[in-house]
Design a protein around this motif. Structure first.
Motif, PDB file in Angstrom:
ATOM      1  N   ASN A 387      64.030  58.786  29.217  1.00 45.11           N
ATOM      2  CA  ASN A 387      64.431  59.949  30.020  1.00 45.11           C
ATOM      3  C   ASN A 387      64.526  61.222  29.192  1.00 45.11           C
ATOM      4  O   ASN A 387      65.047  62.234  29.650  1.00 45.11           O
ATOM      5  CB  ASN A 387      65.769  59.678  30.717  1.00 45.11           C
ATOM      6  CG  ASN A 387      66.899  59.433  29.738  1.00 45.11           C
ATOM      7  OD1 ASN A 387      66.829  59.814  28.575  1.00 45.11           O
ATOM      8  ND2 ASN A 387      67.952  58.792  30.196  1.00 45.11           N
ATOM      9  N   VAL A 388      64.019  61.149  27.967  1.00 44.90           N
ATOM     10  CA  VAL A 388      64.233  62.291  27.082  1.00 44.90           C
ATOM     11  C   VAL A 388      63.568  63.567  27.612  1.00 44.90           C
ATOM     12  O   VAL A 388      64.137  64.657  27.526  1.00 44.90           O
ATOM     13  CB  VAL A 388      63.791  61.958  25.638  1.00 44.90           C
ATOM     14  CG1 VAL A 388      62.302  61.708  25.562  1.00 44.90           C
ATOM     15  CG2 VAL A 388      64.194  63.057  24.684  1.00 44.90           C
ATOM     16  N   ARG A 389      62.382  63.423  28.218  1.00 48.06           N
ATOM     17  CA  ARG A 389      61.703  64.639  28.691  1.00 48.06           C
ATOM     18  C   ARG A 389      62.499  65.396  29.746  1.00 48.06           C
ATOM     19  O   ARG A 389      62.808  66.575  29.564  1.00 48.06           O
ATOM     20  CB  ARG A 389      60.313  64.294  29.218  1.00 48.06           C
ATOM     21  CG  ARG A 389      59.292  64.037  28.121  1.00 48.06           C
ATOM     22  CD  ARG A 389      58.001  63.537  28.755  1.00 48.06           C
ATOM     23  NE  ARG A 389      57.056  63.044  27.778  1.00 48.06           N
ATOM     24  CZ  ARG A 389      56.099  63.787  27.224  1.00 48.06           C
ATOM     25  NH1 ARG A 389      55.989  65.057  27.540  1.00 48.06           N
ATOM     26  NH2 ARG A 389      55.285  63.269  26.337  1.00 48.06           N
ATOM     27  N   ALA A 419      64.474  64.518  17.703  1.00 45.57           N
ATOM     28  CA  ALA A 419      63.889  63.785  16.573  1.00 45.57           C
ATOM     29  C   ALA A 419      63.911  62.288  16.851  1.00 45.57           C
ATOM     30  O   ALA A 419      62.980  61.555  16.506  1.00 45.57           O
ATOM     31  CB  ALA A 419      64.665  64.092  15.297  1.00 45.57           C
ATOM     32  N   ARG A 420      64.956  61.855  17.510  1.00 48.91           N
ATOM     33  CA  ARG A 420      65.122  60.420  17.688  1.00 48.91           C
ATOM     34  C   ARG A 420      64.223  59.868  18.797  1.00 48.91           C
ATOM     35  O   ARG A 420      63.652  58.795  18.679  1.00 48.91           O
ATOM     36  CB  ARG A 420      66.579  60.126  18.016  1.00 48.91           C
ATOM     37  CG  ARG A 420      66.870  58.656  18.104  1.00 48.91           C
ATOM     38  CD  ARG A 420      68.344  58.393  18.350  1.00 48.91           C
ATOM     39  NE  ARG A 420      68.564  56.974  18.495  1.00 48.91           N
ATOM     40  CZ  ARG A 420      68.717  56.159  17.475  1.00 48.91           C
ATOM     41  NH1 ARG A 420      68.683  56.629  16.253  1.00 48.91           N
ATOM     42  NH2 ARG A 420      68.898  54.872  17.687  1.00 48.91           N
ATOM     43  N   TYR A 421      64.133  60.603  19.885  1.00 51.08           N
ATOM     44  CA  TYR A 421      63.455  60.037  21.050  1.00 51.08           C
ATOM     45  C   TYR A 421      62.116  60.698  21.371  1.00 51.08           C
ATOM     46  O   TYR A 421      61.531  60.422  22.416  1.00 51.08           O
ATOM     47  CB  TYR A 421      64.365  60.141  22.280  1.00 51.08           C
ATOM     48  CG  TYR A 421      65.664  59.401  22.129  1.00 51.08           C
ATOM     49  CD1 TYR A 421      65.679  58.008  21.977  1.00 51.08           C
ATOM     50  CD2 TYR A 421      66.875  60.069  22.126  1.00 51.08           C
ATOM     51  CE1 TYR A 421      66.877  57.321  21.837  1.00 51.08           C
ATOM     52  CE2 TYR A 421      68.080  59.390  21.984  1.00 51.08           C
ATOM     53  CZ  TYR A 421      68.071  58.019  21.834  1.00 51.08           C
ATOM     54  OH  TYR A 421      69.246  57.345  21.693  1.00 51.08           O
ATOM     55  N   ALA A 422      61.655  61.586  20.495  1.00 53.14           N
ATOM     56  CA  ALA A 422      60.426  62.309  20.816  1.00 53.14           C
ATOM     57  C   ALA A 422      59.284  61.344  21.120  1.00 53.14           C
ATOM     58  O   ALA A 422      59.028  60.429  20.344  1.00 53.14           O
ATOM     59  CB  ALA A 422      60.047  63.203  19.643  1.00 53.14           C
ATOM     60  N   PRO A 423      58.615  61.533  22.260  1.00 50.34           N
ATOM     61  CA  PRO A 423      57.483  60.676  22.565  1.00 50.34           C
ATOM     62  C   PRO A 423      56.318  60.939  21.596  1.00 50.34           C
ATOM     63  O   PRO A 423      55.536  60.028  21.316  1.00 50.34           O
ATOM     64  CB  PRO A 423      57.106  61.040  23.996  1.00 50.34           C
ATOM     65  CG  PRO A 423      57.788  62.331  24.280  1.00 50.34           C
ATOM     66  CD  PRO A 423      58.936  62.456  23.356  1.00 50.34           C
ATOM     67  N   ASN A 424      56.176  62.151  21.124  1.00 47.34           N
ATOM     68  CA  ASN A 424      55.158  62.446  20.117  1.00 47.34           C
ATOM     69  C   ASN A 424      55.579  63.697  19.353  1.00 47.34           C
ATOM     70  O   ASN A 424      56.519  64.396  19.729  1.00 47.34           O
ATOM     71  CB  ASN A 424      53.779  62.634  20.769  1.00 47.34           C
ATOM     72  CG  ASN A 424      53.832  63.707  21.856  1.00 47.34           C
ATOM     73  OD1 ASN A 424      54.358  64.799  21.634  1.00 47.34           O
ATOM     74  ND2 ASN A 424      53.315  63.393  23.036  1.00 47.34           N
ATOM     75  N   ARG A 425      54.861  63.949  18.271  1.00 46.73           N
ATOM     76  CA  ARG A 425      55.240  65.072  17.416  1.00 46.73           C
ATOM     77  C   ARG A 425      55.055  66.407  18.105  1.00 46.73           C
ATOM     78  O   ARG A 425      55.809  67.342  17.904  1.00 46.73           O
ATOM     79  CB  ARG A 425      54.380  65.069  16.161  1.00 46.73           C
ATOM     80  CG  ARG A 425      54.904  64.128  15.149  1.00 46.73           C
ATOM     81  CD  ARG A 425      54.172  64.306  13.858  1.00 46.73           C
ATOM     82  NE  ARG A 425      54.735  63.351  12.930  1.00 46.73           N
ATOM     83  CZ  ARG A 425      54.904  63.582  11.650  1.00 46.73           C
ATOM     84  NH1 ARG A 425      54.522  64.730  11.149  1.00 46.73           N
ATOM     85  NH2 ARG A 425      55.434  62.673  10.871  1.00 46.73           N
ATOM     86  N   ARG A 426      54.005  66.465  18.896  1.00 46.68           N
ATOM     87  CA  ARG A 426      53.711  67.703  19.595  1.00 46.68           C
ATOM     88  C   ARG A 426      54.893  68.098  20.483  1.00 46.68           C
ATOM     89  O   ARG A 426      55.333  69.244  20.485  1.00 46.68           O
ATOM     90  CB  ARG A 426      52.444  67.477  20.423  1.00 46.68           C
ATOM     91  CG  ARG A 426      52.180  68.488  21.490  1.00 46.68           C
ATOM     92  CD  ARG A 426      51.712  69.816  20.913  1.00 46.68           C
ATOM     93  NE  ARG A 426      51.544  70.758  21.988  1.00 46.68           N
ATOM     94  CZ  ARG A 426      50.498  70.745  22.816  1.00 46.68           C
ATOM     95  NH1 ARG A 426      49.521  69.885  22.646  1.00 46.68           N
ATOM     96  NH2 ARG A 426      50.433  71.614  23.788  1.00 46.68           N
TER      97      ARG A 426
END
Lengths: 859, 153
Positions: A387-389, A419-426
């Protein structure tokens, strides 16, 4: 007028003349005159008017004027045989004295006499005073009297004695807990008087809190305590104690709180509680009062259910009740309570709480700051990779509107969760850039470092990042962190920004459809509209920032200028050799050669010297401005995801936790002199290496070409790089961090079983009652340790927050940091007891207790 | 437990301040000012709780007066809120439709009543009747010749 202030001035006359004072000065005059009069009479030892004078003095005290000089008179009133004198005397000493004052010892004798008086009301006065102002020493002196009164035949006295006992045991837990536990079992468990029972349950709760032995004893009485609650609920209604048809809610709440303690981590006791707790029913919110009694009892019941080892079905029911409260209630107090309860229970049952996510997010935008705060903490606690987004999107909205005081906290937490839950670096990068665009003036240095490190570590994203930052900077140059990041990136990746890169096509760049950031399409458009960005355009932008930084804070403005100067030097190497460009850069640097700011002036002078014509200088510039080496990938250490960590997220600890990972960027910031005031001499972090680099540069500017240090040259190169902001964090980090990695000081190392504990500590920057401690646990045995678990208990008057261990394993020689935050009153030194449990190499369970008490006194 | 019990009016003037934790006077005044400012800035419909330091402020407004206390973070806010209400109801019955002036001229009595409601920062009695009875009996005791003050206040 004189007559008014004669010895017979009555309290009400004094009150009247104070109230009729038109100005503050007039009021002060009235008080001064009256005080002088009272003081004279005190000196004459006039017993006739002592009662009245003390009453007036207390009024004066309440208005905020000094009245401490009347303490002795209050003590004298205590010794009077008259109840009226005693009543006022006790009021006086509780208002004017506290335990630190020596006058208190004079009062002890009277208090002791009064505890033994045959009049219950005199007993009561003494008990209330003892509870309010007792010192540790007094607690010991008076404990036996209070124990005796706990068995008084008067319910009125028993209730006061029970509550007085609460304060005594909290003063001297180690010596008094045992005796009071015995008395509580004897008297409280069979208590019938509501007030005395309420007070007695409070006492038992306190005993269980401070003494594990007492907790064990009372656990064996769990069934009995449940019977008390059952009798209360199912018994005949008592008109005197019931509220709106609910049986004595005060008593119920206190019993429920005690059950929470008895059942937590103890399945046997918890089993006994299931039936009675299941009787909770949701209440309707029709009552006009903010806290209708039925709701009052439900919340503690839910909390108890969630704290004890209850059956899953019971827990789900409990969470749903609270969820309904939250969703249906129009009353803010109920919503606050519901959010708070959800927050406290989320660790036990995250899935059940997740169901109420939507409501929680709505509360983020409430108009009441208390509600928003709770919702904010809860939103962070709810965060996970699925649910981070959406949650981060809400939090960015929140950040935009948040009051300034809250912004740094939100930013720190946002950086941690992304930083912890990012689905990708972008996505991670987009989020951070969005943060600095929205609230760039509230970003702490370590977060800034994190962003720069992230960009450095992601070569594929660099073209995108620099374009995006450039675009954002053109739109808005008033956010310090955005300006710094963008200026740095332009310096580092200026070539890509202007010329494009082989791997950089817009198709490859803007394909992340799911990107949360609406800046991405804007950047795309920008890129399309404007096929290429010219070197002059970039310099235009930099010049504007150099001249008129739009950031409010002066130190930040100077830092920005220093960044721009560095960037200009780098761009001279990155951009084409076009004479116009190079001359422009040189002239921009030139303007700061006369800057009143020593740091800027020095940079400008030294950099300008590198533009003095000949080819060797140009080559030198190239070498100096070589791209920064990518730091080693230390994937940003995410901060604790658990609720407690997030709720209590302390900026300073957050900083320390991220310290390891962000020192790279943080160091960069350090070296560039973000610390105020700017000046190499004032940045001790760089220390002698910085000075060495200066020397080197001054030599260079004189044209000693032999000194053109190759980038590989060990110490010289490092310091030179450092000064130019080109440092390799990995190599430069140790230089910037002297004795303790977290800064601050180190207490003596303690041996605990197979490991040593090295306590590094530092007083919190925002609150000098908080000590941030980083314990370095080092495995000194030959074998690996596993299942490591550390519990910390503070000294009585202190509080401790602990972050979870990063790993429960410790290889031989390995060091693991553990972060704690101790809240300690001024004048005390933090004292902690650690309990360390682990399995050693032979898989034998070990349990070690270790005391840390060598910290300095807080001041 | 409650750290203190504070009664202020809308102008922030202290009408009663009882501390249950030993605190230096300067610190008391500072906290009272800080808390008063926080509470007075709140609008009507907002909740009765404010996160403050590592504790929670619980307050309630009655006409022109604010009754304020704090509780530990893990303690029950509604309990404290109802305790405030309990005190206010008892005051109301004791003075008979209490108003701010009653509390100014009889501030000592407001303290005496409070001492029967709270002790050491904890609620001591859930029965309003019992509280009023014990206050009345102590008042009576003060009337008797051997216990009355030599000089009237």
């Amino acid at each position: 007028m004189d007559r008014l202030f004669s010895s017979s001035t009555r309290l009400k006359d004094l009150v009247r003349s104070v109230r009729s004072s038109k100005t503050a000065a007039e009021e002060r005059a009235v008080i001064a005159k009256e005080s002088a009069l009272i003081r004279t009479q005190f000196k004459e030892d006039n017993a006739d008017y002592r009662h009245r004078n003390v009453a007036k003095l207390l009024y004066i005290h309440m208005l905020g004027y000094p009245a401490q000089w009347g303490q002795i008179e209050c003590v004298k009133l205590l010794a009077s045989p008259r109840f009226a004198d005693k009543r006022l005397g006790y009021l006086g000493i509780t208002l004017l004295l506290d335990e630190s004052q020596e006058v208190l010892t004079l009062a002890i004798n009277s208090m002791k006499n009064d505890l033994n008086s045959s009049n219950v009301y005199i007993n009561g006065l003494a008990l209330a005073a003892v509870a309010s102002i007792t010192s540790t020493e007094m607690a010991h002196d008076l404990a036996t009297d209070v124990e005796r009164l706990m068995g008084s035949s008067s319910g009125y006295i028993r209730k006061k004695a029970n509550l007085c006992a609460v304060r005594l045991v909290s003063r001297a837990p180690s010596t008094l807990a045992e005796g009071f536990t015995a008395k509580a079992i004897r008297y409280v468990l069979n208590e019938k008087h509501h007030g005395a029972l309420l007070a007695g349950i409070t006492l038992i709760h306190e005993l269980c809190m401070i003494s594990p032995e007492s907790l064990a004893v009372f656990r064996s009485h769990t069934a009995h305590i449940i019977r008390i609650l059952n009798a209360l609920i199912t018994g005949p209604p008592s008109h005197e104690h019931d509220m709106d048809g609910v049986a004595d809610p005060f008593l119920q709440i206190r019993i429920l709180r005690l059950l929470r303690l008895l059942g937590a981590g103890h399945p046997q006791s918890s089993d006994l509680m299931g039936d009675i707790l299941a009787q909770v029913r949701a209440c309707r919110h029709t009552a006009p009062r903010p806290s209708p009694p039925p709701c009052m009892v439900i919340d503690p019941t839910v909390r108890t259910i969630m704290a004890i080892e209850a059956e899953p079905s019971l827990r789900v029911m409990a969470i749903n009740i609270i969820g309904r409260f939250l969703a249906n209630s129009k009353d803010n107090s109920t919503r606050y309570i519901s959010l708070n309860t959800l927050l406290q229970t989320i660790q036990r049952d995250p899935a059940a709480v997740q169901r109420h996510r939507k409501t929680v997010v709505e509360c983020l935008h409430d108009s009441d700051v208390s509600i928003r705060r709770r919702a904010l903490d809860l939103t962070f606690a709810l965060m996970n990779s699925s649910n981070v987004r959406p949650l981060v999107r809400e939090l960015l909205l929140f950040l935009e509107r948040a009051e300034p005081a809250l912004k740094p906290h939100v930013i720190t937490e946002l950086a941690a969760v992304s930083a912890r839950y990012a689905p990708n670096r972008r996505w991670h990068l987009d989020t951070l850039i969005r943060v600095i665009r929205l609230a760039g003036n509230y970003v702490r240095d370590d977060i800034l470092g994190e962003i720069i490190t992230l960009i450095q570590q992601s070569p594929d994203l660099q073209p995108y990042a620099v374009l995006k930052l450039y675009t954002a900077l053109r739109e808005n140059a008033s956010q310090a962190a955005l300006v710094l990041t963008a200026v740095w990136s332009i310096g580092e990746y200026g070539a890509v920004l202007v010329h494009g890169s082989p791997s950089f096509t817009s198709a490859a760049l803007f394909d992340d459809e799911q990107s949360l950031d609406d800046g991405a399409p804007a950047a795309t458009e920008e890129a399309r509209r404007q096929q290429a960005i010219s070197e002059q355009e970039v310099l235009d932008l930099l010049e504007e920032i150099l001249r008129f930084p739009a950031v409010p804070a002066l130190p930040a403005r100077q830092t920005i200028r220093a960044y721009v100067l560095n960037t200009l030097l780098k761009l001279s190497a990155r951009f084409s050799d076009d004479q116009a460009v190079q001359t422009r850069i040189a002239s921009m640097l030139d303007t700061f050669r006369c800057s009143p700011n020593a740091e800027l002036q020095q940079r400008a002078c030294e950099y300008s010297a590198l533009f003095t014509g000949d080819a060797s200088m140009k080559a030198l510039r190239r070498e100096l401005a070589e791209p920064m080496p990518t730091p080693e990938v230390q994937s940003a250490q995410p901060r604790s995801p658990d609720a407690s960590g997030i709720v209590d997220a302390a900026p300073a600890v957050g900083g320390a936790a991220a310290g390891g990972a962000t020192s790279a960027g943080g160091l960069l910031v350090d070296l560039l002199g973000l610390d105020e005031p700017i000046g190499v001499s004032s940045t001790p972090a760089t220390g002698s290496s910085g000075v060495a680099a200066l020397d080197l540069l001054s030599e260079l500017s004189l044209g000693t070409s032999t000194a053109a240090a190759p980038a590989t040259g060990a110490p010289a190169a490092t310091s030179l790089d450092a000064l130019l902001g080109l440092s390799t964090p990995a190599t430069a980090a140790p230089a910037a961090q002297p004795s303790s990695p977290g800064g601050g000081a180190i207490a003596p190392t303690v041996q605990a079983g197979d490991m040593t504990i090295e306590p590094h500590y530092m007083v919190d920057a925002t609150d000098n009652r908080i000590l941030n401690i980083r314990l370095m646990l080092r495995n000194t045995s030959a074998g690996g340790l596993s299942d490591l678990k550390v519990l910390a208990a503070p000294y009585r008057s202190q509080k401790v927050q602990m972050r979870p261990l990063s790993s429960t394993q410790l290889a031989p020689g390995e060091v693991s940091p553990l972060l704690l935050r101790v809240f300690c009153p001024i004048g005390e030194s933090p004292r902690l007891r650690l309990r360390i449990q682990y399995n050693d190499a032979s898989m034998t369970a070990r349990d070690v207790i270790s005391d840390l008490d060598k910290f300095p006194v807080m001041h | 437990m409650m750290q203190f019990f504070l009664l202020i009016n809308r102008q922030g003037k202290v009408r009663l301040a009882k501390w249950f934790v030993p605190t230096p006077t300067s610190e008391k005044n500072k906290i009272a000012r800080e808390v008063a400012q926080l509470v007075l800035s709140r609008r009507n419909k907002m909740c009765n709780f404010i996160d403050w330091k590592d504790r929670k402020i619980v307050y309630r407004r009655y006409a022109s007066l604010y009754f304020i206390t704090t509780v530990d973070n893990d303690d029950n806010e509604l309990y404290a809120l109802e305790a405030i209400h309990q005190y206010v109801e008892v005051l109301d019955r004791y003075f008979g439709n209490v108003c701010e002036l009653d509390l100014i001229f009889n501030f000592h009595k407001a303290y005496f009543v409070l001492d029967e409601v709270l002790l050491g920062g904890e609620l001591q009695e859930s029965s309003k009747k019992a509280i009023l009875k014990s206050v009345a009996q102590q008042d009576n005791l003060m009337e008797s010749p051997e216990h009355a003050p030599i000089s009237e206040i």
